[in-house]
Structures are given as structure tokens and as C-alpha cells.
Scaffold this active site. Structure first.
Site, PDB file in Angstrom:
ATOM      1  N   GLU A 116     152.547  78.962 177.637  1.00 24.76           N
ATOM      2  CA  GLU A 116     151.529  79.241 176.619  1.00 24.76           C
ATOM      3  C   GLU A 116     151.556  78.159 175.555  1.00 24.76           C
ATOM      4  OE1 GLU A 116     151.281  83.194 175.076  1.00 24.76           O
ATOM      5  OE2 GLU A 116     150.828  84.032 177.046  1.00 24.76           O
ATOM      6  N   HIS A 244     142.323  85.069 166.292  1.00 25.06           N
ATOM      7  CA  HIS A 244     142.241  84.503 167.645  1.00 25.06           C
ATOM      8  C   HIS A 244     140.851  83.891 167.810  1.00 25.06           C
ATOM      9  CE1 HIS A 244     142.504  84.051 171.955  1.00 25.06           C
ATOM     10  NE2 HIS A 244     143.788  84.349 171.870  1.00 25.06           N
ATOM     11  N   ARG A 291     145.423  77.211 167.769  1.00 27.66           N
ATOM     12  CA  ARG A 291     144.604  78.414 167.622  1.00 27.66           C
ATOM     13  C   ARG A 291     143.817  78.446 166.307  1.00 27.66           C
ATOM     14  NH1 ARG A 291     147.507  84.169 168.902  1.00 27.66           N
ATOM     15  NH2 ARG A 291     147.471  83.422 171.036  1.00 27.66           N
ATOM     16  N   HIS A 353     143.572  89.091 164.642  1.00 31.91           N
ATOM     17  CA  HIS A 353     144.371  89.372 165.838  1.00 31.91           C
ATOM     18  C   HIS A 353     145.762  89.907 165.520  1.00 31.91           C
ATOM     19  CE1 HIS A 353     145.578  89.026 169.957  1.00 31.91           C
ATOM     20  NE2 HIS A 353     146.517  88.133 169.712  1.00 31.91           N
ATOM     21  N   ARG A 388     152.102  82.955 163.833  1.00 33.84           N
ATOM     22  CA  ARG A 388     152.945  83.455 164.920  1.00 33.84           C
ATOM     23  C   ARG A 388     152.840  82.587 166.174  1.00 33.84           C
ATOM     24  NH1 ARG A 388     152.040  87.286 169.397  1.00 33.84           N
ATOM     25  NH2 ARG A 388     149.849  87.417 168.859  1.00 33.84           N
TER      26      ARG A 388
HETATM   27  C1  LIG Z   1     144.449  92.238 172.475  1.00 34.57           C
HETATM   28  C2  LIG Z   1     145.861  91.917 172.085  1.00 34.57           C
HETATM   29  C3  LIG Z   1     146.617  91.074 172.875  1.00 34.57           C
HETATM   30  C4  LIG Z   1     147.929  90.767 172.510  1.00 34.57           C
HETATM   31  N1  LIG Z   1     148.699  90.002 173.366  1.00 34.57           N
HETATM   32  C5  LIG Z   1     150.007  89.815 173.068  1.00 34.57           C
HETATM   33  C6  LIG Z   1     150.863  89.151 173.989  1.00 34.57           C
HETATM   34  O1  LIG Z   1     150.441  88.749 175.078  1.00 34.57           O
HETATM   35  N2  LIG Z   1     152.171  88.992 173.647  1.00 34.57           N
HETATM   36  C7  LIG Z   1     152.692  89.431 172.469  1.00 34.57           C
HETATM   37  O2  LIG Z   1     153.887  89.249 172.207  1.00 34.57           O
HETATM   38  N3  LIG Z   1     151.898  90.083 171.593  1.00 34.57           N
HETATM   39  C8  LIG Z   1     150.593  90.296 171.872  1.00 34.57           C
HETATM   40  N4  LIG Z   1     149.804  90.989 170.993  1.00 34.57           N
HETATM   41  C9  LIG Z   1     150.420  91.538 169.775  1.00 34.57           C
HETATM   42  C10 LIG Z   1     151.268  92.754 170.142  1.00 34.57           C
HETATM   43  O3  LIG Z   1     150.612  93.510 171.111  1.00 34.57           O
HETATM   44  C11 LIG Z   1     151.557  93.628 168.922  1.00 34.57           C
HETATM   45  O4  LIG Z   1     151.953  92.858 167.835  1.00 34.57           O
HETATM   46  C12 LIG Z   1     152.667  94.627 169.224  1.00 34.57           C
HETATM   47  O5  LIG Z   1     152.345  95.347 170.392  1.00 34.57           O
HETATM   48  C13 LIG Z   1     152.869  95.569 168.053  1.00 34.57           C
HETATM   49  O6  LIG Z   1     153.762  96.579 168.448  1.00 34.57           O
HETATM   50  P1  LIG Z   1     154.164  97.705 167.413  1.00 34.57           P
HETATM   51  O7  LIG Z   1     155.057  98.639 168.143  1.00 34.57           O
HETATM   52  O8  LIG Z   1     154.626  97.117 166.158  1.00 34.57           O
HETATM   53  O9  LIG Z   1     152.773  98.429 167.052  1.00 34.57           O
HETATM   54  P2  LIG Z   1     151.711  99.143 167.987  1.00 34.57           P
HETATM   55  O10 LIG Z   1     151.913  98.860 169.396  1.00 34.57           O
HETATM   56  O11 LIG Z   1     150.371  98.880 167.422  1.00 34.57           O
HETATM   57  O12 LIG Z   1     152.042 100.693 167.761  1.00 34.57           O
HETATM   58  C14 LIG Z   1     151.741 101.320 166.537  1.00 34.57           C
HETATM   59  C15 LIG Z   1     151.995 102.806 166.662  1.00 34.57           C
HETATM   60  O13 LIG Z   1     151.870 103.417 165.388  1.00 34.57           O
HETATM   61  C16 LIG Z   1     151.028 104.559 165.474  1.00 34.57           C
HETATM   62  N5  LIG Z   1     150.460 104.799 164.154  1.00 34.57           N
HETATM   63  C17 LIG Z   1     149.725 103.980 163.364  1.00 34.57           C
HETATM   64  N6  LIG Z   1     149.424 104.588 162.208  1.00 34.57           N
HETATM   65  C18 LIG Z   1     149.959 105.824 162.257  1.00 34.57           C
HETATM   66  C19 LIG Z   1     149.985 106.935 161.368  1.00 34.57           C
HETATM   67  N7  LIG Z   1     149.398 106.919 160.174  1.00 34.57           N
HETATM   68  N8  LIG Z   1     150.625 108.048 161.763  1.00 34.57           N
HETATM   69  C20 LIG Z   1     151.233 108.120 162.973  1.00 34.57           C
HETATM   70  N9  LIG Z   1     151.239 107.105 163.860  1.00 34.57           N
HETATM   71  C21 LIG Z   1     150.617 105.974 163.491  1.00 34.57           C
HETATM   72  C22 LIG Z   1     150.039 104.165 166.549  1.00 34.57           C
HETATM   73  O14 LIG Z   1     149.372 105.289 167.043  1.00 34.57           O
HETATM   74  C23 LIG Z   1     150.982 103.527 167.561  1.00 34.57           C
HETATM   75  O15 LIG Z   1     151.678 104.505 168.298  1.00 34.57           O
HETATM   76  C24 LIG Z   1     148.485  91.296 171.327  1.00 34.57           C
HETATM   77  C25 LIG Z   1     147.720  92.129 170.527  1.00 34.57           C
HETATM   78  C26 LIG Z   1     146.426  92.446 170.896  1.00 34.57           C
HETATM   79  C27 LIG Z   1     145.629  93.380 170.023  1.00 34.57           C
END
Ligand SMILES: Cc1cc2nc3c(=O)[nH]c(=O)nc-3n(C[C@H](O)[C@H](O)[C@H](O)COP(=O)(O)OP(=O)(O)OC[C@H]3O[C@@H](n4cnc5c(N)ncnc54)[C@H](O)[C@@H]3O)c2cc1C
Length: 535
Positions: A116, A244, A291, A353, A388
């Protein structure tokens, strides 16, 4: 009312990893909540490209160097080293062994390491172009095998319970601010409950949804950041919102990510009338420029010429069969909304993003509030600095989820029974006198106003004038929404709206305060560090 030892708010990769690690101690009682009806739904679910591992001929030092370079001078070298040292072994242990995820392999059965942008080595593991989906399914399945973990869906955290703020004891004012759980809104029953815990972990993800164009799903509205801010937690780097360059711009699939790999395979950006324009902005790199450069070039084209999108052409660069094989999910999603990417260019726009800032935490995920940890995208470990590096955020969730759990386990094992307040000590949620239900038209209208303000004035290209205008408009909206919130029965949409306006204001204020362009914070009126009287 619930008493639990550890309350985890959010079950994406960060929250799920924290819970899995804590669950190793069969005595621990862990409650993990999500506002979504389906626990698989989160930003994690949509990750396409993959997750950083330790590629062939790779080294810790080279990964650290790549992360630090991408971070534009604002990355914490210590955080980068923690990730580079601990990430790859954890990936094997947690994702491949515990969560049983089968990353793609080559014809010899060896792991297939992807490349990447800005990585000096091939080191990205993936599952087709739907890596996040495979990861979250594996993690939730693993959590469901743990008898001491309760997953509760449809439960929206409203506010953290902190002392002295929510304490009935006046003497609590003389003790440090401490978190004891959260008020949780049950979306089925429309009631708010006290969840009291010895340790609370914010794992609630990012805030892309405060922008009109975003790759993030609807849940990414910054709830956790707003809650932590109201509770008085230290937050950092909030102006660094990564955009993005290429999200789909077709009604019905707005914001769907068109991976950078499409340009990696030769895809070219065109104006709507078919002119390639990236050479005007980056003669050396053209469409494969970094990016932020590509995103700003597209934005400039759209703003200057009034286009509502630009085009990304892969059809004339790759054979139809090769496109279908390399990008099955992108091909299918575009086809679904009437774009056959094997025959025609794809309408795209830049989109918010990833949130590089967040709740400021140390190497163990500890926030500035006692008993409150933050992990994943809601947190700011310093790893991403001002920009990032691709595919490091999933790994950050894994590493700091694991670290926070270790730290909590150490703390809890020193206090038996764990220090959880009684229900007498914490007042119940008071909704007395509130009879009006929130008008969905107001919620939707206000949310769209926030998203438009953020997109136009706090977006890819910023200036003091734009930011000041945003702050004035957001302050006015904040007042309106606060009154709305105080006079209306609670709903998930209202909770999100209140949080969205609060964090939009914080992002705008931080962006105005920081007059120096760095990484994904770009100002047309940027001043040099030396000339900046604010530094
Ligand atoms: C389209 C896309 C592609 C991506 N591709 C990549 C990639 O290839 N590689 C990479 O490393 N990263 C990638 N990312 C970034 C990465 O996916 C995220 O940064 C990462 O998954 C975040 O994980 P997290 O557990 O912090 O949050 P999330 O996975 O967003 O989980 C958040 C959780 O909190 C819960 N929540 C939120 N607010 C509340 C509330 N008030 N009460 C109760 N629950 C709540 C949600 O329901 C969810 O369960 C991508 C992101 C996107 C959007």
C-alpha cells in the site's frame, strides 16, 4: 441497572479485542455494548485494504520509519514502536488463532502480503477487498464463545458517569475525577439505565459522519469523543481529520470507498468532460501522489469548476476479467447502482475517512480520567500524528485494546472486591416532565446542516475566514440543539445530533487555533512554525 466489572462501549476491533483479552480471566465479568442492532456493524466492518503485519524481509525499524514519515512530524515515536513490535505477533495470536481468520494466501499456501501507499515493504494482510468484515465476524464469534462476556446490542451510551459530577456525596468534589460507568439508552424500551463499572473503556470509533461526504457508516458520529469531552477528559489532535480522495458519488451508494488500489492498478482521475488533471498538481506522481495531495486536487477541481464529482477511469486500463478478479466487492457494489466499472469511469468525490485525533491516552490506553480507558479510533495514542499510514488503524485497535485490557486486569486484580459504586450513590436518569418526542425532521435537518458546514468550511482546505464562519454557525446550532435536547424525550438520533454538533465545534475550534498546515490539516493561510506567535 447493571453492575459489571468492565464496561466496554463499542464492539469494533478495539472494543472486541479488549473484551477478548479480559475474558481470559474466567472470574472477570465484562459487558460490551453497541448502539447498533447488529454487533458486527461498525467502521471495522467496512475496512477494505487490510491490516499491517510483518512482511517478508520487513523489520520493526522500517515500519516505525514509515509510520513516523506519514505522520508529518507529529507521530509519537514511542507509540509507533509499540505498534511495530507488538502488532504483528498479536495479529497472529488474536486474529489468526483466536478469531480464526483466514487471510488470503498465494498458490503455495503462503500468506499473501499486499503493498500500500507509503509502505516500504509488502506487509498488508487482507481477505479479498472485505478484510474488516472477516475480522469482525471472527472476533464476535470468538466473544460469543466466552461465557463471561455479555454483548448487548441496541444500547446507546448517553454520558459517562463521573464523580464528582454524578456523585451524591458533596465531598467527592475534593477527589480526582473518576469514571464509574455510563448512562445507557435502551433503544428497544426507550429507557435510560445506569451501568456501573469498576473500569470503563471507550471504544466507540470515529466521527466521519459529521461531514457531508464520508466513507464512514452512520454510527461514526463521534459519540465517545463528545462524552469524554463533557466529562472533562483531555483530547488531542482533533483538527487532523483524514480525507480519502475517492469515494463513490452515485445516489444510493454515496461514500462507498473506491480503494486506492484502483489507482495503484493504473486508474486515472478525469474531469467530468474527460481531461486527466493530476499532472497539473503533481507532475512527478500524478494519480499516485500522496492521499492528501490527490484529495485536495479533486476538491480544487470541484470547487473551481463547479463539478459535483470527478471520474476515475479503470475500464480503459485493465481488462474486464482482471477488474472483476481484483476488485470483486467494488465491482459488485458499483454495478448495483448502475455503474459497470469494466466499461465506464466511476464518479468519485473525496470524503472524510479517518479521525487521527481523539481522547488523549498513554501507552496503556489510560485517559486523563481515572478508571477510563480509550482504545481504537476514538483515542489518540499519538501513533497517527497528523496523517495516518494506510492499514495501521485496525492494528492500533488490536494493540491498544490488548494493552488496555492488560492494564485493567492488573488494576482489578489488586482490589477485591472491585470498586463499583452502589446504585444509591448515583442518581438515576431524570426524564420527568419531558413528554415531547424528538421530531425526526429536525434531527435530520440539523444533522445535514452540520455536515454541510463541516464539508465547506472545515474540510480539506481551510482558512481563518472559513473556520470562523463555521464556528459562528455551529455555536448558534449548538444552542438550538441543546434546548431541543433539554426539552425532548431521548432518542438515539437526538443523542447523536447533540454529540455531532459538540464535536464539530471542537474540530472547527482546534483547526482555527492551529494556524500551521501539517498532514491532513491544510490551511490556505498557513504560517510557518517560526512566524507563528501561537506556538
Ligand atoms: C470504508 C473504510 C475502509 C477502511 N479501511 C481500512 C483498512 O483497510 N485498514 C485499516 O487499518 N483501517 C481501515 N479503516 C479504518 C478502520 O476501519 C477503523 O479505524 C477501525 O475499524 C476503528 O475501529 P474501532 O474499534 O475503534 O471503532 P469501530 O469499528 O467504528 O467500532 C465502534 C463501536 O462503537 C459503537 N458505538 C459508537 N457510539 C456508541 C454509543 N454512543 N453507544 C454505544 N456504542 C457506540 C459502534 O456501534 C461500534 O460497535 C477503514 C475505514 C473505513 C470507514
Amino acid at each position: 441497572m447493571i453492575q459489571t466489572e468492565v464496561l466496554i462501549i463499542g464492539c469494533g476491533i478495539a472494543g472486541a479485542t479488549t473484551a477478548l483479552r479480559l475474558a481470559r480471566n474466567p472470574q472477570r465479568r465484562i459487558t460490551i455494548i453497541t448502539r447498533e442492532p447488529d454487533p458486527h456493524e461498525s467502521n471495522t466492518r467496512y475496512a477494505q485494504g487490510g491490516i499491517v503485519g510483518h512482511g517478508i524481509d520487513d523489520s520493526v525499524d522500517s515500519l516505525v520509519a514509515d509510520i513516523v514519515t506519514a505522520g508529518a512530524g507529529a507521530t509519537s515515536p514511542q507509540a509507533a514502536r509499540i505498534l511495530a513490535e507488538e502488532g504483528p505477533p498479536l495479529l497472529r495470536e488474536v486474529l489468526m488463532e483466536t478469531a480464526r481468520i483466514d487471510f488470503d494466501r498465494d498458490s503455495r499456501g503462503e500468506l499473501e502480503w499486499g503493498q500500500e501507499a507509503a509502505h516500504s515493504h509488502r506487509r498488508i494482510l487482507h481477505v479479498g477487498d472485505e478484510t474488516g468484515k472477516a475480522i469482525i465476524h471472527g472476533l464476535i464469534a470468538a466473544l460469543r464463545r466466552c461465557p463471561n462476556v455479555t454483548i448487548q446490542a441496541n444500547a446507546t451510551a448517553v454520558d459517562l458517569i463521573t464523580f464528582p459530577h454524578h456523585s451524591r456525596d458533596p465531598l467527592a468534589a475534593y477527589r480526582p475525577v473518576t469514571c464509574h460507568g455510563a448512562y445507557i439508552f435502551n433503544r428497544d424500551e426507550h429507557t435510560v439505565h445506569r451501568y456501573l463499572a469498576a473500569a470503563t473503556v471507550l471504544a466507540s470509533g470515529g466521527l466521519g459522519r459529521i461531514y457531508r461526504n464520508t466513507t464512514n457508516p452512520p454510527g461514526a458520529r463521534g459519540d465517545g469523543l463528545a462524552m469524554a469531552h463533557r466529562a472533562g477528559a483531555r483530547i488531542a489532535n482533533v483538527e487532523y481529520v483524514q480525507f480519502h480522495p475517492t469515494a463513490l458519488a452515485v445516489p444510493g451508494a454515496e461514500g462507498f470507498l473506491i480503494s486506492e488500489a484502483v489507482r495503484g492498478e493504473g486508474g486515472v482521475l478525469l474531469t467530468p468532460d474527460g481531461r486527466a488533471f493530476m499532472a497539473d498538481y503533481s507532475p512527478e506522481w500524478k494519480d499516485l501522489a500522496p492521499r492528501d495531495v490527490v484529495a485536495r486536487a479533486i476538491h480544487h477541481q470541484m470547487e473551481t469548476h463547479g463539478h459535483s464529482y470527478v471520474l476515475l477511469d479503470i475500464a480503459s486500463r485493465m481488462s474486464a476479467d482482471a477488474i472483476r478478479a481484483r476488485f470483486p466487492n467494488i465491482h459488485a457494489t458499483c454495478l448495483n447502482v448502475g455503474i459497470d466499472i469494466t466499461r465506464e469511469p466511476i464518479p468519485v468525490v473525496p470524503a472524510a475517512h479517518y479521525f487521527c485525533g481523539g481522547v488523549s491516552v498513554d501507552e496503556w490506553g489510560r485517559s486523563s480520567i481515572a478508571n477510563l480507558h480509550a482504545v481504537g479510533e476514538v483515542s489518540c495514542t499519538g501513533l497517527h500524528g497528523a496523517n495516518r499510514l494506510a492499514s495501521t488503524s485496525l492494528l492500533e485497535g488490536l494493540v491498544w485494546g490488548n494493552r488496555a485490557a492488560q492494564h485493567i486486569e492488573d488494576a482489578l486484580s489488586q482490589t477485591t472486591p472491585p470498586d463499583i459504586p452502589s446504585f444509591e450513590e448515583v442518581p438515576p436518569w431524570d426524564e420527568s416532565g419531558l413528554v415531547a418526542d424528538a421530531d425526526p425532521a429536525l434531527i435530520q435537518g440539523d444533522m445535514q446542516t452540520i455536515q454541510n458546514i463541516m464539508w465547506h468550511y472545515v474540510g480539506l482546505v481551510r482558512s481563518a475566514d472559513r473556520l470562523s464562519r463555521a464556528i459562528r454557525e455551529l455555536r448558534h446550532l449548538w444552542n438550538e440543539i441543546e434546548t431541543f435536547y433539554r426539552t425532548t424525550r431521548l432518542s438515539d438520533g437526538l443523542i447523536g445530533l447533540r454529540n455531532a454538533v459538540e464535536i464539530a465545534l471542537i474540530v472547527a475550534q482546534s483547526a482555527r487555533h492551529n494556524r500551521h498546515s501539517r498532514g491532513c490539516h491544510y490551511r490556505t493561510d498557513s504560517v510557518s512554525i517560526e512566524g507563528d506567535r501561537l506556538i
